[in-house]
Design a protein around this motif. Sequence first.
Motif, PDB file in Angstrom:
ATOM      1  N   VAL A  23       0.838  -1.207   0.000  1.00 18.71           N
ATOM      2  CA  VAL A  23       0.000   0.000   0.000  1.00 18.71           C
ATOM      3  C   VAL A  23       0.877   1.262   0.000  1.00 18.71           C
ATOM      4  CG1 VAL A  23      -1.700   1.350   1.300  1.00 18.71           C
ATOM      5  CG2 VAL A  23      -1.999  -1.126   1.036  1.00 18.71           C
ATOM      6  N   ALA A  24       1.994   1.206   0.728  1.00 16.39           N
ATOM      7  CA  ALA A  24       2.922   2.349   0.723  1.00 16.39           C
ATOM      8  C   ALA A  24       3.489   2.575  -0.686  1.00 16.39           C
ATOM      9  CB  ALA A  24       4.043   2.135   1.738  1.00 16.39           C
ATOM     10  N   ARG A  25       3.782   1.492  -1.410  1.00 15.03           N
ATOM     11  CA  ARG A  25       4.253   1.624  -2.800  1.00 15.03           C
ATOM     12  C   ARG A  25       3.128   2.199  -3.682  1.00 15.03           C
ATOM     13  NH1 ARG A  25       7.400   0.339   0.125  1.00 15.03           N
ATOM     14  NH2 ARG A  25       7.561   2.587   0.084  1.00 15.03           N
ATOM     15  N   PHE A  26       1.910   1.739  -3.442  1.00 12.96           N
ATOM     16  CA  PHE A  26       0.754   2.248  -4.195  1.00 12.96           C
ATOM     17  C   PHE A  26       0.641   3.768  -4.060  1.00 12.96           C
ATOM     18  CE2 PHE A  26      -3.813   3.451  -3.928  1.00 12.96           C
ATOM     19  CZ  PHE A  26      -4.193   3.197  -5.230  1.00 12.96           C
ATOM     20  N   ARG A  27       0.869   4.261  -2.849  1.00 15.52           N
ATOM     21  CA  ARG A  27       0.770   5.711  -2.636  1.00 15.52           C
ATOM     22  C   ARG A  27       1.841   6.438  -3.446  1.00 15.52           C
ATOM     23  NH1 ARG A  27      -3.153   5.919   1.176  1.00 15.52           N
ATOM     24  NH2 ARG A  27      -3.094   4.368   2.851  1.00 15.52           N
ATOM     25  N   GLU A  28       2.980   5.790  -3.696  1.00 14.99           N
ATOM     26  CA  GLU A  28       4.013   6.385  -4.558  1.00 14.99           C
ATOM     27  C   GLU A  28       3.594   6.310  -6.028  1.00 14.99           C
ATOM     28  OE1 GLU A  28       7.629   4.969  -1.542  1.00 14.99           O
ATOM     29  OE2 GLU A  28       7.461   4.024  -3.511  1.00 14.99           O
ATOM     30  N   TRP A  29       3.068   5.151  -6.437  1.00 16.68           N
ATOM     31  CA  TRP A  29       2.690   4.986  -7.855  1.00 16.68           C
ATOM     32  C   TRP A  29       1.684   6.044  -8.295  1.00 16.68           C
ATOM     33  CZ3 TRP A  29       1.534  -0.863  -6.783  1.00 16.68           C
ATOM     34  CH2 TRP A  29       2.749  -1.539  -6.623  1.00 16.68           C
ATOM     35  N   VAL A  30       0.707   6.342  -7.410  1.00 14.30           N
ATOM     36  CA  VAL A  30      -0.340   7.281  -7.825  1.00 14.30           C
ATOM     37  C   VAL A  30       0.170   8.716  -7.867  1.00 14.30           C
ATOM     38  CG1 VAL A  30      -2.170   5.759  -7.003  1.00 14.30           C
ATOM     39  CG2 VAL A  30      -1.341   7.588  -5.512  1.00 14.30           C
ATOM     40  N   GLN A  31       1.343   8.975  -7.239  1.00 12.48           N
ATOM     41  CA  GLN A  31       1.992  10.292  -7.342  1.00 12.48           C
ATOM     42  C   GLN A  31       2.966  10.331  -8.527  1.00 12.48           C
ATOM     43  OE1 GLN A  31       1.116  12.774  -5.213  1.00 12.48           O
ATOM     44  NE2 GLN A  31      -0.299  11.273  -4.358  1.00 12.48           N
ATOM     45  N   LEU A  75       5.493   4.044 -15.178  1.00  7.65           N
ATOM     46  CA  LEU A  75       6.595   3.521 -14.372  1.00  7.65           C
ATOM     47  C   LEU A  75       6.978   2.130 -14.858  1.00  7.65           C
ATOM     48  CD1 LEU A  75       5.308   4.519 -10.816  1.00  7.65           C
ATOM     49  CD2 LEU A  75       7.304   5.494 -12.004  1.00  7.65           C
ATOM     50  N   GLY A  76       8.239   1.742 -14.577  1.00  9.78           N
ATOM     51  CA  GLY A  76       8.692   0.403 -14.931  1.00  9.78           C
ATOM     52  C   GLY A  76       8.031  -0.663 -14.069  1.00  9.78           C
ATOM     53  N   PHE A  77       8.120  -1.896 -14.543  1.00  8.44           N
ATOM     54  CA  PHE A  77       7.602  -3.017 -13.761  1.00  8.44           C
ATOM     55  C   PHE A  77       8.677  -3.405 -12.754  1.00  8.44           C
ATOM     56  CE2 PHE A  77       6.414  -7.301 -12.698  1.00  8.44           C
ATOM     57  CZ  PHE A  77       5.033  -7.246 -12.682  1.00  8.44           C
ATOM     58  N   PRO A  78       8.392  -3.323 -11.442  1.00  5.63           N
ATOM     59  CA  PRO A  78       9.463  -3.536 -10.457  1.00  5.63           C
ATOM     60  C   PRO A  78       9.934  -4.987 -10.382  1.00  5.63           C
ATOM     61  CG  PRO A  78       7.383  -2.919  -9.369  1.00  5.63           C
ATOM     62  CD  PRO A  78       7.108  -2.975 -10.835  1.00  5.63           C
TER      63      PRO A  78
END
Length: 207
Positions: A23-31, A75-78
Amino acid sequence: RELAPGAYWAPGWLTLEQQAWIVARFREWVQGPVPLRGAVVNGHEMSVKTVCLGWHWRPYRYSREAVDVNGNRVLGFPDWMVRLGRRALAEVDPDLAESYSPDTALVNYYDAQARMGMHQDKDEASSAPVVSLSIGDTCRFRFGNTENRGRPYEDIDLASGDLFVFGGPSRLAYHGIPKVYPGTAPQGCGLEEGRINITMRVTGLQG
Ligand code: MD3
Ligand code: FE
């Protein structure tokens, strides 16, 4: 458990700690370069909002740039997600797991009102399995047949941390999300409200 040939459900596969980290990564992706958006299908904006990694999905095709949003490259696929996808697949098909190389993830966000109608995932040029991870509120998931949107289907509740793998004959089954149960996200999953679903896929595209 195997729900249908090629369709496997592993409830509670992700720990709460893993859920909160994602979820923390999700918050980065949406920014990131491309915001969450509801894709437009047949002139209607979907109530489910999506952000993509690796390749950008819009109805009927993938591209590197979000041409229907702001034109930015996604973004790239991690790498961590490739490894997570392999570990997920290893739960159900160890032979397939090591060569599994997902190159796109559709990350869906559902608020309490969001729904996803019955559909098939046919925009990928590969028959590789789809790996699905759910975080946040529980939803009702409708898993249908490969012939049409209607019966027979089975309704199951997908909860935070649940893993699903759809391969083989189930890869082209109709499916949808008729309902989200608000306020059902567990303490500690990182989401206060709503539901996130990540589907990893192999596009079969190059470049
Ligand atoms: C069955 N997502 O993004 S995940 C989608 O919860 C999608 O957001 C739903 O359907 C969600 O396309 C359902 C479960 C799922 C994903 C892919 C499938 C079920 C599937 C592909 C084939 C068959
Ligand atoms: Fe789908």
